[in-house]
Design an enzyme around this catalytic site. Sequence first.
Site, PDB file in Angstrom:
ATOM      1  N   LYS A   1       2.655 -16.881 -14.722  1.00  0.00           N
ATOM      2  CA  LYS A   1       1.457 -16.199 -15.367  1.00  0.00           C
ATOM      3  C   LYS A   1       0.492 -16.901 -14.782  1.00  0.00           C
ATOM      4  O   LYS A   1      -0.317 -17.584 -15.448  1.00  0.00           O
ATOM      5  CB  LYS A   1       1.662 -16.319 -16.955  1.00  0.00           C
ATOM      6  CG  LYS A   1       2.499 -15.483 -17.691  1.00  0.00           C
ATOM      7  CD  LYS A   1       2.498 -15.381 -19.009  1.00  0.00           C
ATOM      8  CE  LYS A   1       3.557 -14.692 -19.758  1.00  0.00           C
ATOM      9  NZ  LYS A   1       3.587 -14.795 -21.333  1.00  0.00           N
TER      10      LYS A   1
ATOM     11  N   ARG B   1      17.680 -14.726 -25.000  1.00  0.00           N
ATOM     12  CA  ARG B   1      17.882 -15.687 -23.735  1.00  0.00           C
ATOM     13  C   ARG B   1      18.973 -15.070 -23.074  1.00  0.00           C
ATOM     14  O   ARG B   1      18.974 -15.605 -21.901  1.00  0.00           O
ATOM     15  CB  ARG B   1      18.335 -16.951 -24.348  1.00  0.00           C
ATOM     16  CG  ARG B   1      17.161 -17.866 -25.005  1.00  0.00           C
ATOM     17  CD  ARG B   1      17.621 -19.443 -25.161  1.00  0.00           C
ATOM     18  NE  ARG B   1      16.686 -19.870 -26.347  1.00  0.00           N
ATOM     19  CZ  ARG B   1      15.380 -20.591 -26.136  1.00  0.00           C
ATOM     20  NH1 ARG B   1      14.986 -20.212 -24.893  1.00  0.00           N
ATOM     21  NH2 ARG B   1      14.870 -20.989 -27.063  1.00  0.00           N
TER      22      ARG B   1
ATOM     23  N   ASP C   1       2.646 -20.882 -17.852  1.00  0.00           N
ATOM     24  CA  ASP C   1       1.677 -20.212 -18.390  1.00  0.00           C
ATOM     25  C   ASP C   1       0.389 -20.727 -18.394  1.00  0.00           C
ATOM     26  O   ASP C   1      -0.221 -20.692 -17.308  1.00  0.00           O
ATOM     27  CB  ASP C   1       2.166 -19.783 -20.033  1.00  0.00           C
ATOM     28  CG  ASP C   1       1.143 -18.903 -20.865  1.00  0.00           C
ATOM     29  OD1 ASP C   1       0.274 -18.219 -20.088  1.00  0.00           O
ATOM     30  OD2 ASP C   1       1.416 -18.817 -21.906  1.00  0.00           O
TER      31      ASP C   1
ATOM     32  N   PHE D   1       3.984 -10.767 -22.624  1.00  0.00           N
ATOM     33  CA  PHE D   1       5.031 -11.701 -23.196  1.00  0.00           C
ATOM     34  C   PHE D   1       6.533 -11.280 -22.650  1.00  0.00           C
ATOM     35  O   PHE D   1       7.060 -10.137 -22.778  1.00  0.00           O
ATOM     36  CB  PHE D   1       5.078 -11.954 -24.816  1.00  0.00           C
ATOM     37  CG  PHE D   1       5.882 -13.018 -25.294  1.00  0.00           C
ATOM     38  CD1 PHE D   1       5.552 -14.208 -25.344  1.00  0.00           C
ATOM     39  CD2 PHE D   1       7.207 -12.648 -25.866  1.00  0.00           C
ATOM     40  CE1 PHE D   1       6.413 -15.317 -25.650  1.00  0.00           C
ATOM     41  CE2 PHE D   1       8.145 -13.890 -26.218  1.00  0.00           C
ATOM     42  CZ  PHE D   1       7.475 -14.984 -26.009  1.00  0.00           C
ATOM     43  N   VAL D   2       7.153 -12.216 -22.383  1.00  0.00           N
ATOM     44  CA  VAL D   2       8.667 -11.635 -21.710  1.00  0.00           C
ATOM     45  C   VAL D   2       9.766 -12.654 -22.159  1.00  0.00           C
ATOM     46  O   VAL D   2       9.719 -13.670 -22.629  1.00  0.00           O
ATOM     47  CB  VAL D   2       8.719 -11.935 -20.085  1.00  0.00           C
ATOM     48  CG1 VAL D   2       7.585 -10.849 -19.316  1.00  0.00           C
ATOM     49  CG2 VAL D   2       8.295 -13.568 -19.782  1.00  0.00           C
TER      50      VAL D   2
ATOM     51  N   ASP E   1      13.194 -16.558 -24.801  1.00  0.00           N
ATOM     52  CA  ASP E   1      13.340 -16.018 -25.951  1.00  0.00           C
ATOM     53  C   ASP E   1      12.127 -15.656 -26.859  1.00  0.00           C
ATOM     54  O   ASP E   1      10.992 -16.185 -26.614  1.00  0.00           O
ATOM     55  CB  ASP E   1      14.303 -17.139 -26.898  1.00  0.00           C
ATOM     56  CG  ASP E   1      13.272 -18.141 -27.380  1.00  0.00           C
ATOM     57  OD1 ASP E   1      12.425 -18.690 -26.551  1.00  0.00           O
ATOM     58  OD2 ASP E   1      13.143 -18.456 -28.591  1.00  0.00           O
TER      59      ASP E   1
ATOM     60  N   ASP F   1      11.502 -22.219 -16.510  1.00  0.00           N
ATOM     61  CA  ASP F   1      11.711 -20.734 -16.546  1.00  0.00           C
ATOM     62  C   ASP F   1      10.050 -20.124 -16.223  1.00  0.00           C
ATOM     63  O   ASP F   1      10.130 -19.103 -15.501  1.00  0.00           O
ATOM     64  CB  ASP F   1      12.044 -20.252 -17.983  1.00  0.00           C
ATOM     65  CG  ASP F   1      11.604 -20.804 -19.128  1.00  0.00           C
ATOM     66  OD1 ASP F   1      10.619 -21.648 -19.101  1.00  0.00           O
ATOM     67  OD2 ASP F   1      11.794 -20.676 -20.379  1.00  0.00           O
TER      68      ASP F   1
ATOM     69  N   GLY G   1      15.121 -22.943 -21.864  1.00  0.00           N
ATOM     70  CA  GLY G   1      14.676 -21.867 -21.239  1.00  0.00           C
ATOM     71  C   GLY G   1      15.163 -21.773 -19.899  1.00  0.00           C
ATOM     72  O   GLY G   1      15.470 -20.765 -19.465  1.00  0.00           O
TER      73      GLY G   1
HETATM   74  P1  XMP Z   1       2.544 -23.464 -20.773  1.00  0.00           P
HETATM   75  O1  XMP Z   1       1.343 -22.665 -21.370  1.00  0.00           O
HETATM   76  O2  XMP Z   1       2.453 -24.905 -21.301  1.00  0.00           O
HETATM   77  O3  XMP Z   1       3.734 -22.804 -21.489  1.00  0.00           O
HETATM   78  O4  XMP Z   1       2.523 -23.295 -19.339  1.00  0.00           O
HETATM   79  C1  XMP Z   1       5.163 -22.905 -20.717  1.00  0.00           C
HETATM   80  C2  XMP Z   1       6.008 -22.640 -21.813  1.00  0.00           C
HETATM   81  O5  XMP Z   1       5.787 -21.530 -22.706  1.00  0.00           O
HETATM   82  C3  XMP Z   1       6.582 -20.538 -23.181  1.00  0.00           C
HETATM   83  N1  XMP Z   1       6.306 -19.486 -22.861  1.00  0.00           N
HETATM   84  C4  XMP Z   1       6.742 -18.156 -22.979  1.00  0.00           C
HETATM   85  N2  XMP Z   1       8.138 -18.182 -23.563  1.00  0.00           N
HETATM   86  N3  XMP Z   1       7.955 -15.531 -23.208  1.00  0.00           N
HETATM   87  C5  XMP Z   1       8.647 -16.755 -23.652  1.00  0.00           C
HETATM   88  O6  XMP Z   1       9.788 -16.716 -24.007  1.00  0.00           O
HETATM   89  C6  XMP Z   1       6.700 -15.749 -22.575  1.00  0.00           C
HETATM   90  O7  XMP Z   1       6.064 -14.838 -22.024  1.00  0.00           O
HETATM   91  C7  XMP Z   1       6.151 -17.133 -22.488  1.00  0.00           C
HETATM   92  N4  XMP Z   1       5.062 -17.628 -21.946  1.00  0.00           N
HETATM   93  C8  XMP Z   1       4.900 -18.988 -22.164  1.00  0.00           C
HETATM   94  C9  XMP Z   1       7.830 -21.153 -22.247  1.00  0.00           C
HETATM   95  O8  XMP Z   1       8.517 -21.950 -23.352  1.00  0.00           O
HETATM   96  C10 XMP Z   1       7.259 -22.032 -21.304  1.00  0.00           C
HETATM   97  O9  XMP Z   1       8.191 -23.198 -20.992  1.00  0.00           O
END
Ligand code: XMP
Length: 176
Positions: free
Chosen positions: A131, A165, A103, A152-153, A159, A100, A44
């Site tokens: 987030k 992507r 979360d 969700f983005v 992706d 990228d 990403g």
């Molecule tokens: P955590 O929860 O470990 O997650 O901070 C990080 C990874 O979660 C994925 N992620 C997303 N991927 N749209 C996406 O395409 C989203 O809204 C999203 N939110 C979390 C991403 O792989 C990131 O590295």
Amino acid sequence: MPAPKPQRVLVAEAAIAARVAELARAIARDYAGENPVLVGVLQGAVPFVADLMRALPIDVTVDFIRASSYGAGTSSSGRVRLVADLAVEVADRHVLIVDDIVDTGLTLAALKRTLEARRPRSVRTCVLLDKAGRRETDVTIDYVGFTIPNVFVVGYGLDYGGLYRNLPYVAALDVT
Ligand code: XMP
């Protein structure tokens, strides 16, 4: 079933470019003369790393790491597995992890711990999207592009089931 279509542009291409330039200025100031290792998190972070590195007027080393990802789903499993490691040694180097999106923070926290165990001079983190309301760990994010709500983005590296992507902007996707 067809994949849902990206609906609403959340961060436009021009806004990304302007913010990447600002982040690069801050990073260049903080790491002047240090030749940090930018560690991009595959897949990403590829567009973000590509833009950020070209905006940096300082010497940097660029490498990539790959952690296990969501797959086609949309919520964190909380488990992180290293599926591809760096080629460079980071011992005694300044490391900047570039991702990228953050979360829950579990992925970045785990990557940070993994790299800190290699005795670098420092490990900091840089993400394009935060987030912030979703955090489950207190991992520090040193450079944040944009704080976004819990939607969700996709796009600019992000992706949904391998799609989107390549979009040059970040868009919200309704996956309900
Ligand atoms: P955590 O929860 O470990 O997650 O901070 C990080 C990874 O979660 C994925 N992620 C997303 N991927 N749209 C996406 O395409 C989203 O809204 C999203 N939110 C979390 C991403 O792989 C990131 O590295």
